[in-house]
Scaffold this motif. Structure first.
Motif, PDB file in Angstrom:
ATOM      1  N   PHE A   1       0.708  -1.093   0.039  1.00 55.79           N
ATOM      2  CA  PHE A   1       0.080   0.069  -0.151  1.00 55.79           C
ATOM      3  C   PHE A   1       0.955   1.294   0.052  1.00 55.79           C
ATOM      4  CE2 PHE A   1      -2.008   3.448   2.237  1.00 55.79           C
ATOM      5  CZ  PHE A   1      -3.434   3.464   1.366  1.00 55.79           C
ATOM      6  N   ASP A   2       1.800   1.348   0.947  1.00 53.34           N
ATOM      7  CA  ASP A   2       2.498   2.511   1.112  1.00 53.34           C
ATOM      8  C   ASP A   2       3.513   2.925  -0.281  1.00 53.34           C
ATOM      9  OD1 ASP A   2       1.750   3.049   3.383  1.00 53.34           O
ATOM     10  OD2 ASP A   2       3.311   2.279   4.529  1.00 53.34           O
ATOM     11  N   ILE A   3       4.029   1.992  -0.962  1.00 56.53           N
ATOM     12  CA  ILE A   3       4.771   2.186  -2.126  1.00 56.53           C
ATOM     13  C   ILE A   3       3.924   2.593  -3.270  1.00 56.53           C
ATOM     14  CG2 ILE A   3       5.042  -0.199  -2.847  1.00 56.53           C
ATOM     15  CD1 ILE A   3       7.684   2.572  -3.232  1.00 56.53           C
ATOM     16  N   HIS A   4       2.879   1.871  -3.515  1.00 55.11           N
ATOM     17  CA  HIS A   4       1.873   2.197  -4.163  1.00 55.11           C
ATOM     18  C   HIS A   4       1.223   3.486  -4.048  1.00 55.11           C
ATOM     19  CE1 HIS A   4       0.928  -2.398  -5.845  1.00 55.11           C
ATOM     20  NE2 HIS A   4       2.272  -1.759  -6.086  1.00 55.11           N
ATOM     21  N   LYS A   5       0.936   3.886  -2.863  1.00 53.04           N
ATOM     22  CA  LYS A   5       0.551   5.274  -2.826  1.00 53.04           C
ATOM     23  C   LYS A   5       1.506   6.146  -3.184  1.00 53.04           C
ATOM     24  CE  LYS A   5      -1.251   8.418   0.906  1.00 53.04           C
ATOM     25  NZ  LYS A   5      -1.447   8.588   2.400  1.00 53.04           N
ATOM     26  N   ALA A   6       2.876   5.870  -2.974  1.00 53.66           N
ATOM     27  CA  ALA A   6       3.885   7.091  -3.336  1.00 53.66           C
ATOM     28  C   ALA A   6       3.899   6.824  -4.975  1.00 53.66           C
ATOM     29  CB  ALA A   6       5.265   6.568  -2.638  1.00 53.66           C
ATOM     30  N   CYS A   7       3.790   6.035  -5.577  1.00 49.88           N
ATOM     31  CA  CYS A   7       3.462   5.614  -7.465  1.00 49.88           C
ATOM     32  C   CYS A   7       2.452   6.690  -7.724  1.00 49.88           C
ATOM     33  CB  CYS A   7       3.412   4.293  -7.468  1.00 49.88           C
ATOM     34  SG  CYS A   7       4.787   3.185  -7.099  1.00 49.88           S
ATOM     35  N   LYS A   8       1.455   6.758  -6.985  1.00 51.21           N
ATOM     36  CA  LYS A   8       0.184   7.469  -7.315  1.00 51.21           C
ATOM     37  C   LYS A   8       0.241   9.168  -7.018  1.00 51.21           C
ATOM     38  CE  LYS A   8      -2.048   4.511  -9.660  1.00 51.21           C
ATOM     39  NZ  LYS A   8      -2.546   4.374 -11.141  1.00 51.21           N
ATOM     40  N   SER A   9       1.261   9.464  -6.577  1.00 47.41           N
ATOM     41  CA  SER A   9       1.572  11.060  -6.359  1.00 47.41           C
ATOM     42  C   SER A   9       1.292  11.618  -7.479  1.00 47.41           C
ATOM     43  CB  SER A   9       3.163  11.412  -5.690  1.00 47.41           C
ATOM     44  OG  SER A   9       3.406  10.471  -4.600  1.00 47.41           O
ATOM     45  N   GLN A  10       0.402  12.883  -7.351  1.00 43.99           N
ATOM     46  CA  GLN A  10       0.155  13.624  -8.559  1.00 43.99           C
ATOM     47  C   GLN A  10       1.263  14.351  -8.925  1.00 43.99           C
ATOM     48  OE1 GLN A  10      -3.160  14.170 -10.096  1.00 43.99           O
ATOM     49  NE2 GLN A  10      -3.541  12.551  -8.687  1.00 43.99           N
ATOM     50  N   ALA A  11       2.352  14.852  -8.465  1.00 40.23           N
ATOM     51  CA  ALA A  11       3.356  15.322  -8.898  1.00 40.23           C
ATOM     52  C   ALA A  11       4.577  14.116  -9.255  1.00 40.23           C
ATOM     53  CB  ALA A  11       4.212  16.233  -7.741  1.00 40.23           C
ATOM     54  N   PRO A  12       4.944  14.283 -10.485  1.00 43.23           N
ATOM     55  CA  PRO A  12       5.961  13.247 -10.915  1.00 43.23           C
ATOM     56  C   PRO A  12       7.273  13.218  -9.904  1.00 43.23           C
ATOM     57  CG  PRO A  12       5.079  14.610 -12.862  1.00 43.23           C
ATOM     58  CD  PRO A  12       4.497  15.194 -11.458  1.00 43.23           C
ATOM     59  N   ALA A  13       7.752  14.280  -9.510  1.00 43.45           N
ATOM     60  CA  ALA A  13       8.833  14.395  -8.768  1.00 43.45           C
ATOM     61  C   ALA A  13       8.593  13.640  -7.439  1.00 43.45           C
ATOM     62  CB  ALA A  13       9.452  15.860  -8.659  1.00 43.45           C
ATOM     63  N   GLU A  14       7.423  13.668  -7.181  1.00 44.82           N
ATOM     64  CA  GLU A  14       7.333  13.123  -5.566  1.00 44.82           C
ATOM     65  C   GLU A  14       7.161  11.478  -5.810  1.00 44.82           C
ATOM     66  OE1 GLU A  14       4.044  14.946  -4.048  1.00 44.82           O
ATOM     67  OE2 GLU A  14       5.061  16.984  -3.974  1.00 44.82           O
ATOM     68  N   ARG A  15       7.030  11.056  -6.889  1.00 45.49           N
ATOM     69  CA  ARG A  15       7.142   9.437  -7.152  1.00 45.49           C
ATOM     70  C   ARG A  15       8.147   8.862  -6.873  1.00 45.49           C
ATOM     71  NH1 ARG A  15       4.083  10.198 -12.865  1.00 45.49           N
ATOM     72  NH2 ARG A  15       2.185  11.474 -11.817  1.00 45.49           N
ATOM     73  N   PRO A  16       8.297   7.496  -6.474  1.00 45.38           N
ATOM     74  CA  PRO A  16       9.616   6.821  -6.417  1.00 45.38           C
ATOM     75  C   PRO A  16      10.300   6.792  -7.778  1.00 45.38           C
ATOM     76  CG  PRO A  16       7.979   5.440  -6.063  1.00 45.38           C
ATOM     77  CD  PRO A  16       7.370   6.788  -6.059  1.00 45.38           C
ATOM     78  N   THR A  17      11.629   6.437  -7.686  1.00 46.42           N
ATOM     79  CA  THR A  17      12.276   5.821  -9.092  1.00 46.42           C
ATOM     80  C   THR A  17      11.861   4.363  -9.112  1.00 46.42           C
ATOM     81  OG1 THR A  17      14.146   5.072  -7.908  1.00 46.42           O
ATOM     82  CG2 THR A  17      14.083   7.398  -8.749  1.00 46.42           C
ATOM     83  N   ALA A  18      11.959   3.799 -10.413  1.00 39.31           N
ATOM     84  CA  ALA A  18      11.770   2.357 -10.321  1.00 39.31           C
ATOM     85  C   ALA A  18      12.653   1.421  -9.511  1.00 39.31           C
ATOM     86  CB  ALA A  18      12.049   1.967 -12.045  1.00 39.31           C
ATOM     87  N   GLN A  19      13.756   2.110  -9.347  1.00 40.82           N
ATOM     88  CA  GLN A  19      14.800   1.170  -8.238  1.00 40.82           C
ATOM     89  C   GLN A  19      14.183   1.360  -6.913  1.00 40.82           C
ATOM     90  OE1 GLN A  19      18.062  -0.401  -9.086  1.00 40.82           O
ATOM     91  NE2 GLN A  19      17.198  -1.218  -7.072  1.00 40.82           N
ATOM     92  N   ASP A  20      13.549   2.429  -6.557  1.00 37.34           N
ATOM     93  CA  ASP A  20      12.864   2.451  -5.239  1.00 37.34           C
ATOM     94  C   ASP A  20      11.687   1.449  -5.136  1.00 37.34           C
ATOM     95  OD1 ASP A  20      14.565   4.589  -4.483  1.00 37.34           O
ATOM     96  OD2 ASP A  20      13.261   5.950  -5.294  1.00 37.34           O
ATOM     97  N   VAL A  21      10.951   1.436  -6.126  1.00 38.22           N
ATOM     98  CA  VAL A  21       9.961   0.331  -5.983  1.00 38.22           C
ATOM     99  C   VAL A  21      10.390  -0.972  -6.054  1.00 38.22           C
ATOM    100  CG1 VAL A  21       7.558  -0.306  -7.432  1.00 38.22           C
ATOM    101  CG2 VAL A  21       8.501   2.242  -7.478  1.00 38.22           C
ATOM    102  N   LEU A  22      11.421  -1.117  -6.869  1.00 34.59           N
ATOM    103  CA  LEU A  22      11.822  -2.608  -6.841  1.00 34.59           C
ATOM    104  C   LEU A  22      12.464  -2.928  -5.458  1.00 34.59           C
ATOM    105  CD1 LEU A  22      12.845  -4.999  -8.674  1.00 34.59           C
ATOM    106  CD2 LEU A  22      14.947  -3.761  -9.440  1.00 34.59           C
ATOM    107  N   ASP A  23      13.171  -2.027  -5.079  1.00 35.62           N
ATOM    108  CA  ASP A  23      13.839  -2.366  -3.636  1.00 35.62           C
ATOM    109  C   ASP A  23      12.543  -2.926  -2.648  1.00 35.62           C
ATOM    110  OD1 ASP A  23      16.419  -1.943  -4.489  1.00 35.62           O
ATOM    111  OD2 ASP A  23      16.513   0.102  -3.683  1.00 35.62           O
TER     112      ASP A  23
END
Length: 290
Positions: free
Chosen positions: A247-269
């Motif tokens: 939930f938490d990492i997916h919530k970050a992925c759905k940030s309206q501002a692109p700069a606030e989204r994690p990188t693919a490496q962040d999500v992978l980790d």
């Protein structure tokens, strides 16, 4: 090959025997490439041949990406012939990720139809995006992804239940040093599957104009991760538990501002940590029961 006008054996191949492959609905609608199950040097391969010269630039771009990005994340390129716009790639009988549910629901695959295997598929999907964002040919964006079925059609499910990217004809380059960003197509996009920055920002009263549409970067791929992963997880026992941990990492992925989204490496980790943690927890509980 006489009965198949799209499958014309060129001097590049010694011999090929072709039969039609069932295409995904998205591919059928495109109608730009004929795909056949072929045989080359006693190996089954997928033969793709361009059927519309209007799309030759896209086809050649896809070929160049296939050549440049060969790795465990990308379908194996067996051969090609630019003169007649033909590509041979490794054949994967399960087809695209659109067929995942149909495949895993077969009784002979019930042993792999688990939250562990499905989360591993999600890890591999994000791993592919991370590879594309840090590829040998720069930061590449998966542009053929304006809805879920189209996105799934870009990837193949292998016989050992892993994922490889297959359709690479729309992988534009992001280069921050030269301020090069991307736009996925020249038409207005709609819906909540695409990232907010892909939508026309000037309201319904202003007609869409491609030259006024702002460009964007690879963070559009991050926005789509939760939707693709939810599909991959399905509705098997334990999948809701996995969704809770994501939930938490997916919530970050759905940030309206692109700069606030994690990188693919962040999500992978995050995905890998959750997979290992949940596996360890299940193993520990199993030992306590014995």
């Amino acid at each position: 090959t006489k009965g198949h006008p799209c499958c014309l054996c060129s001097p590049c191949w010694m011999l090929c025997a072709c039969e039609s492959l069932q295409l995904d609905e998205a591919q059928l609608q495109a109608g730009q490439v004929c795909v056949f199950l072929s045989e080359w040097n006693e190996h089954k391969v997928a033969l793709s041949r361009l059927s519309s010269l209007e799309m030759k630039d896209d086809f050649l771009h896809g070929l160049e990406m296939l050549k440049s990005l060969q790795s465990r994340h990308i379908v194996t390129l067996v051969g090609y012939c630019e003169d007649d716009s033909t590509i041979l790639t490794e054949y994967h009988p399960f087809g695209s990720l659109n067929n995942l549910e149909e495949t895993l629901n077969l009784s002979k695959y019930q042993n792999v139809n688990s939250w562990q295997q499905r989360l591993q598929l999600a890890v591999e999907y994000v791993s592919i995006l991370n590879y594309l964002h840090h590829s040998p040919v720069g930061t590449r964006v998966m542009c053929d992804s304006n809805d879920l079925p189209k996105t799934l059609s870009q990837y193949l499910l292998t016989s050992n239940f892993s994922i490889v990217a297959n359709d690479l004809d729309a992988l534009p380059l992001v280069n921050r040093n030269s301020q090069t960003f991307v736009k996925c197509g020249h038409r207005e996009l709609h819906g909540d599957f695409v990232a907010p920055e892909q939508l026309w920002p000037y309201g319904k009263d202003a007609p869409f104009q491609d030259d006024l549409m702002p460009s964007y970067d690879e963070k559009i791929d991050i926005w789509k991760i939760p939707d693709v992963s939810s599909f991959l997880l399905g509705r098997v026992e334990g999948s809701d538990m996995v969704r809770f941990h994501l939930f938490d990492i997916h919530k970050a992925c759905k940030s309206q501002a692109p700069a606030e989204r994690p990188t693919a490496q962040d999500v992978l980790d995050a995905y890998q940590n959750i997979l290992h943690s949940l596996r360890d927890s299940v193993t520990s509980q199993t030992r306590e029961m014995l």
